[in-house]
Design a protein around this motif. Structure first.
Motif, PDB file in Angstrom:
ATOM      1  N   THR A  96       0.842  -1.204   0.000  1.00  0.00           N
ATOM      2  CA  THR A  96       0.000   0.000   0.000  1.00  0.00           C
ATOM      3  C   THR A  96       0.873   1.248   0.000  1.00  0.00           C
TER       4      THR A  96
ATOM      5  N   ARG B 178      -6.519   6.884  -2.232  1.00  0.00           N
ATOM      6  CA  ARG B 178      -7.702   6.303  -1.567  1.00  0.00           C
ATOM      7  C   ARG B 178      -8.024   4.918  -2.128  1.00  0.00           C
ATOM      8  N   ASN B 179      -7.796   4.727  -3.431  1.00  0.00           N
ATOM      9  CA  ASN B 179      -8.014   3.405  -4.028  1.00  0.00           C
ATOM     10  C   ASN B 179      -7.048   2.385  -3.440  1.00  0.00           C
TER      11      ASN B 179
ATOM     12  N   ARG C   2      -5.844   2.508  -0.450  1.00  0.00           N
ATOM     13  CA  ARG C   2      -6.370   2.240   0.900  1.00  0.00           C
ATOM     14  C   ARG C   2      -7.523   1.231   0.823  1.00  0.00           C
ATOM     15  N   LYS C   3      -8.422   1.455  -0.130  1.00  0.00           N
ATOM     16  CA  LYS C   3      -9.578   0.562  -0.278  1.00  0.00           C
ATOM     17  C   LYS C   3      -9.115  -0.865  -0.594  1.00  0.00           C
ATOM     18  N   ASP C   4      -8.158  -0.994  -1.504  1.00  0.00           N
ATOM     19  CA  ASP C   4      -7.639  -2.328  -1.851  1.00  0.00           C
ATOM     20  C   ASP C   4      -7.020  -3.001  -0.630  1.00  0.00           C
TER      21      ASP C   4
ATOM     22  N   ASN D 265      -7.686  -2.411   2.567  1.00  0.00           N
ATOM     23  CA  ASN D 265      -8.733  -2.776   3.523  1.00  0.00           C
ATOM     24  C   ASN D 265      -9.498  -4.018   3.060  1.00  0.00           C
ATOM     25  N   THR D 266      -9.696  -4.148   1.750  1.00  0.00           N
ATOM     26  CA  THR D 266     -10.354  -5.340   1.209  1.00  0.00           C
ATOM     27  C   THR D 266      -9.522  -6.580   1.502  1.00  0.00           C
TER      28      THR D 266
ATOM     29  N   LYS E 202      -9.833  -7.472   5.172  1.00  0.00           N
ATOM     30  CA  LYS E 202     -11.128  -8.114   5.453  1.00  0.00           C
ATOM     31  C   LYS E 202     -11.084  -9.589   5.034  1.00  0.00           C
TER      32      LYS E 202
ATOM     33  N   GLU F 158      -6.006  -1.819   9.825  1.00  0.00           N
ATOM     34  CA  GLU F 158      -6.851  -0.822   9.152  1.00  0.00           C
ATOM     35  C   GLU F 158      -6.540   0.584   9.669  1.00  0.00           C
TER      36      GLU F 158
ATOM     37  N   GLN G  92      -5.061   3.754   7.549  1.00  0.00           N
ATOM     38  CA  GLN G  92      -5.682   5.083   7.546  1.00  0.00           C
ATOM     39  C   GLN G  92      -4.647   6.160   7.878  1.00  0.00           C
TER      40      GLN G  92
ATOM     41  N   THR H 241      -2.529   6.654   4.831  1.00  0.00           N
ATOM     42  CA  THR H 241      -3.322   7.387   3.835  1.00  0.00           C
ATOM     43  C   THR H 241      -3.367   8.873   4.167  1.00  0.00           C
TER      44      THR H 241
END
Length: 186
Positions: free
Chosen positions: A11, A131-132, A134-136, A138-139, A142, A158, A162, A165
Motif C-alpha cells: 500500500t 484512496r483506491n 487504501r480501499k484495496d 482494507n479489502t 477483510k 486498518e 488510515q 493514507t
C-alpha cells in the motif's frame, strides 16, 4: 502477520507511486520559467517511430524565457517543429535553419488560474489513487479476517493504513500548495 506487513508495504509503495506520478505531472505544468520538462510530452516521428524529443535533440535553456532545440540530425528540424505544434502545449516554434527556438510567453492571469486548476485536478487524481490503494488494502485485510486472522490485528492494520493514507494525502496537499504558489507568482 506477514500478510498484514506485506499489505502495508505494498500500500505504501502504491501511494509513493501516486506521489511520484503527481510530481511528474506537475513538471509538465509550466510556471512561467522555461524548462526542458515543458517539452516532455513532445514525440518526434524518427524513421517511423515516435521518439521523445530529448532522444533526437539537445534541449537547452539559454535564459528564463527561451528554449533552444538543436537536433542531432538537421533533417529532423521540420519533424521537430511539427511535433511541437501537434503536442499542443501552447508554443510557437521558430526554425532558423540550424535549430528551433521557442520563446516562452509570460503567463496571463487567466492562464495562471487555468494552470492552477490543472494542478488541482492532478492533485485530486493523486488523492483518488491513494484512496483506491487504501480501499484495496482494507479489502485484503477483510479477506484475512474472514480466513481467521484475529479481529484486533485486522483493526490495528486498518488504523495503520488510515494513518498512512492521511500522511500521503497531506503530502499531496503540500505539493499542490507549493505548485499553486509557483504558478501564481508573477
Amino acid at each position: 502477520m506477514e500478510e498484514i506487513e506485506f499489505i502495508l508495504d505494498s500500500t505504501k509503495e502504491s501511494m509513493i507511486g501516486s506521489i511520484a506520478h503527481l510530481e511528474k505531472e506537475f513538471l509538465n505544468i509550466r510556471a512561467g520559467k522555461a524548462s526542458p520538462q515543458m517539452l516532455g510530452s513532445v514525440f518526434v516521428d524518427y524513421y517511423g517511430s515516435q521518439t521523445p524529443l530529448t532522444q533526437v535533440s539537445n534541449v537547452n535553456i539559454p535564459d528564463a524565457r527561451t528554449i533552444t532545440i538543436q537536433p542531432y540530425e538537421k533533417s529532423l528540424l521540420q519533424a521537430i517543429e511539427k511535433a511541437i505544434m501537434v503536442a499542443n502545449i501552447g508554443f510557437n516554434p521558430m526554425n532558423n535553419g540550424d535549430m528551433i527556438i521557442i520563446n516562452v510567453p509570460a503567463l496571463t492571469e487567466e492562464r495562471r488560474r487555468d494552470l492552477a486548476k490543472q494542478a488541482k485536478a492532478e492533485s485530486e487524481d493523486a488523492k483518488i489513487s491513494i484512496r483506491n490503494a487504501r480501499k484495496d488494502a482494507n479489502t485484503e485485510i477483510k479477506k484475512l479476517e474472514k480466513e481467521g486472522t484475529s479481529e484486533d490485528i485486522c483493526k490495528t492494520a486498518e488504523d495503520e493504513i488510515q494513518k498512512i493514507t492521511d500522511g500521503f494525502i497531506r503530502k499531496v496537499d503540500e505539493h499542490l500548495a507549493i505548485k499553486e504558489a509557483e504558478i501564481m507568482k508573477v
